[in-house]
Design an enzyme around this catalytic site. Sequence first.
Site, PDB file in Angstrom:
ATOM      1  N   ARG A  63      -2.499  10.670   5.893  1.00 41.72           N
ATOM      2  CA  ARG A  63      -2.566   9.352   5.255  1.00 41.72           C
ATOM      3  C   ARG A  63      -3.124   9.513   3.840  1.00 41.72           C
ATOM      4  NH1 ARG A  63      -3.026   4.865   8.369  1.00 41.72           N
ATOM      5  NH2 ARG A  63      -2.062   3.828   6.602  1.00 41.72           N
ATOM      6  N   CYS A 113      -0.264   6.608  15.307  1.00 43.15           N
ATOM      7  CA  CYS A 113      -0.894   6.178  14.048  1.00 43.15           C
ATOM      8  C   CYS A 113      -2.383   5.926  14.196  1.00 43.15           C
ATOM      9  CB  CYS A 113      -0.191   4.948  13.493  1.00 43.15           C
ATOM     10  SG  CYS A 113      -0.346   3.471  14.523  1.00 43.15           S
ATOM     11  N   ASP A 161       2.631   3.591  19.897  1.00 40.40           N
ATOM     12  CA  ASP A 161       1.650   2.748  19.209  1.00 40.40           C
ATOM     13  C   ASP A 161       1.080   1.778  20.247  1.00 40.40           C
ATOM     14  OD1 ASP A 161       0.132   1.499  17.237  1.00 40.40           O
ATOM     15  OD2 ASP A 161       1.781   0.265  16.498  1.00 40.40           O
ATOM     16  N   GLN A 209       2.031   4.389   6.551  1.00 37.42           N
ATOM     17  CA  GLN A 209       1.802   5.237   7.723  1.00 37.42           C
ATOM     18  C   GLN A 209       2.995   6.170   7.957  1.00 37.42           C
ATOM     19  OE1 GLN A 209      -0.876   5.242  10.307  1.00 37.42           O
ATOM     20  NE2 GLN A 209       0.234   7.131  10.668  1.00 37.42           N
ATOM     21  N   HIS A 243       4.840  -0.971   8.581  1.00 36.58           N
ATOM     22  CA  HIS A 243       3.678  -0.151   8.205  1.00 36.58           C
ATOM     23  C   HIS A 243       4.191   1.084   7.449  1.00 36.58           C
ATOM     24  CE1 HIS A 243      -0.265   1.272   8.034  1.00 36.58           C
ATOM     25  NE2 HIS A 243      -0.506   1.582   9.282  1.00 36.58           N
ATOM     26  N   ARG A 263      -3.219  -5.309   3.058  1.00 38.81           N
ATOM     27  CA  ARG A 263      -2.935  -5.346   4.505  1.00 38.81           C
ATOM     28  C   ARG A 263      -3.075  -6.804   4.922  1.00 38.81           C
ATOM     29  NH1 ARG A 263      -5.210  -1.505   9.246  1.00 38.81           N
ATOM     30  NH2 ARG A 263      -3.519  -0.291   8.345  1.00 38.81           N
TER      31      ARG A 263
END
Length: 305
Positions: free
Chosen positions: A288, A260, A220, A132, A129, A102
Amino acid sequence: MEHFLKLGDLSTEEIYGLLDIAADLKYKLKNGVPHRYLEGKSVALVFEKASTRTRTSFEVGAYQLGGYGAFINGKDTQIARGEPVQDTIRVLSRYFDCLMIRTFKQSFVEDLAKYGTIPIINGLTDYCHPTQVIADLLTIRERKGRLEDLKMCYIGDGNNMANSLIVGALKTGMKMTAVCPDDYRPADDVLSFAKGFGDRFELCTEPVYGAEKADVLVTDVWTSMGEEAETEKRKIAFKGYQINDKVIDAANKDVMVQHCLPAHRGEEITAEVFEAHADEIFDEAENRLHAHKAIMTALCGNYVK
Ligand code: CP
Ligand code: NVA
């Protein structure tokens, strides 16, 4: 599939393949069926940004698969002191069987893949991402029974989540409407890709219009990691880009909501909508784990259904 850097690199079959493996691993976990497809394998988990879900689900997932997930705080490594990426990944390639990272720049992740000899997984960059979105697609398919022809509407920042959702939704046969302020549109290359899908994709600036007849609403945060200095400016720019009762009313009756996480109640989603759809959102968070296990298994495991 050699790496997992962005969904644009994957074919529709590869995305569905991951969803199928994730569903199988979820079934096996819940039914006590052994699934140690990573026996003896080690996965490096490098974080240069904060994480709750991604870190812990990769760690637990590697363990459940019979492997080892080693958390590495990027700030504690020589990467933070300027060691070239070429050298770092050539060393880590000799210890680990796979590496998840990440970080900020997508180019850093691409360089790891270029100079290393092990599969690289993108655990979030400023650009996308993708881990996700595999979990999101899994959750939508579980609850709706299919992805094809469902309408997803994303409301908010044209950020990493928006970029991956657009590509993931369109590649799996969904319709996609992105509702983003003009100054915060998704990435240019993602918009060019989406244009190829004709009227299955729409970009607009009006949340209630965009949400019309949606099967899935997604949002988000207004301010992503690394953008904290812009928080106040963004609160003004994104005012109204929120999943609230009006947006829910415009969507289909059985609309599901995905986020998320972490969520900011009162900003991108109201507390009421969040709690009314909490089961869907926490299913997404659980998924996840199953999605990440599928990605690790596909890249370096010895999977048999
Ligand atoms: N959604 C997500 O990536 O969560 P974390 O930042 O907690 O990993
Ligand atoms: N867009 C958010 C996602 C967090 C999981 C961020 O990058 O901070």
